[in-house]
Design an enzyme around this catalytic site. Sequence first.
Site, PDB file in Angstrom:
ATOM      1  N   CYS A 235      35.395  50.806  42.470  1.00 33.44           N
ATOM      2  CA  CYS A 235      36.689  50.818  43.181  1.00 33.44           C
ATOM      3  C   CYS A 235      37.463  49.578  42.726  1.00 33.44           C
ATOM      4  CB  CYS A 235      36.473  50.806  44.689  1.00 33.44           C
ATOM      5  SG  CYS A 235      35.252  52.016  45.275  1.00 33.44           S
ATOM      6  N   ALA A 236      37.981  49.625  41.498  1.00 35.38           N
ATOM      7  CA  ALA A 236      38.363  48.401  40.786  1.00 35.38           C
ATOM      8  C   ALA A 236      39.734  47.836  41.153  1.00 35.38           C
ATOM      9  CB  ALA A 236      38.312  48.654  39.278  1.00 35.38           C
TER      10      ALA A 236
ATOM     11  N   CYS B  75      36.010  43.697  52.785  1.00 32.01           N
ATOM     12  CA  CYS B  75      36.711  42.535  53.356  1.00 32.01           C
ATOM     13  C   CYS B  75      36.919  42.768  54.853  1.00 32.01           C
ATOM     14  CB  CYS B  75      38.025  42.245  52.628  1.00 32.01           C
ATOM     15  SG  CYS B  75      39.074  43.673  52.390  1.00 32.01           S
TER      16      CYS B  75
ATOM     17  N   GLY C 298      41.292  42.068  40.687  1.00 31.93           N
ATOM     18  CA  GLY C 298      40.813  40.684  40.711  1.00 31.93           C
ATOM     19  C   GLY C 298      39.344  40.565  40.339  1.00 31.93           C
TER      20      GLY C 298
END
Length: 384
Positions: free
Chosen positions: A184-185, A311, A189
Amino acid sequence: RHRHKEKWAATAPRIPSTRLALHHFDTSYSLHLGALWPSVRAGLLCEQKYGALLNNFAAADHVPQELELLNATDFVSEALQKAQQWQRGAAVGEAARGCQEGSGEGRTGMQAEMMTQAEMSPPLCASISSKIKCYTFPRGDITRFRPARLDSLGLLDYYLMDAASLLPVLALNVQPDDFVLDLCAAPGGKTLALLQTGFCGHLAANDVSVSRTKRLHQILHSYVPREVRDTVSVTSYDGRDWDQVKGGTFHKVLVDVPCTTDRHSAMEEDNNIFHKRRTKERQMLPMLQLQLLMAGILAVKPGGEVVYSTCSLSPLQNECVVERALDIAEAQFNISVHVEDLSHFQTLFQDTFSFFSDCRLGELVLPHLTANFGPMYFCKLRRM
């Protein structure tokens, strides 16, 4: 006869998505984090802190000196130096222990602590890529980095990102000529950080969103020379189906899944997953995360490693997803998956980040007013 019905949809005030998010966080995270939640909440609601990931492909030898004059330091090399000091201290402690055993004396508390740290130090040095350089300002210092600048080659000199986002990449510990998948690029970053190691034999950067993949292409063109870009394949498959495309072919897989992005959800109305219209999507996140992690486990070779990251502070999106994936891998695919110990990351990076000490599996960086990075959860798995 002349009464009319009020148009509730038009007149009732809409509750902001950020308020809905905070209410949800207050309810669930106050239970999960206990007394830590008020300070974490304050961190979430204050300006995020950034790190400057140096671009090793740019002609920017002056940048480290420029950043050091501003009192920024490379937190990765600082951690490596710390590990090396422990190793040297261990050698001294070992020699001293030999003398003491001869004279019948025992170890002091300080020597014992030095030995404990030193016993950890071989994995410390071995598990960190010294080629990744990321500058951060000290705890409590809220100085902002200047925007990135172009070098003589037309490449940007550094990439500003949440420095905690580097920890999953460091945990993946890419080795020379590894085939690496970033499932899931986007926005790119972590993909850029993987390339900074200089070790990727081939990097597959995938993201289901075509618009976000365009952003990934922009990052690669802004930071990476053509000859290195040629080693990267950018695709837009549904990551859940990756094992059907190229199963069991990678040495390392990063699965940085879509999540409630807690900091964004608490601060920004735009594209907020707590919007009323996205309730079903939000409720389905743990299932999507599980499917993506399973695809990552199936994409890696036996003996290869997967790092799962979010996150979010939510255990339902973090440890619970990992635990469920371990069960499914065993029961449905007869694949044994081992959770790797990453506790040395706390020891190494405690000067830069605030870690949650009670994670059942993996590690969690907590936002804190003096070190306002994260949240960032990461857990390393090895397919046996």
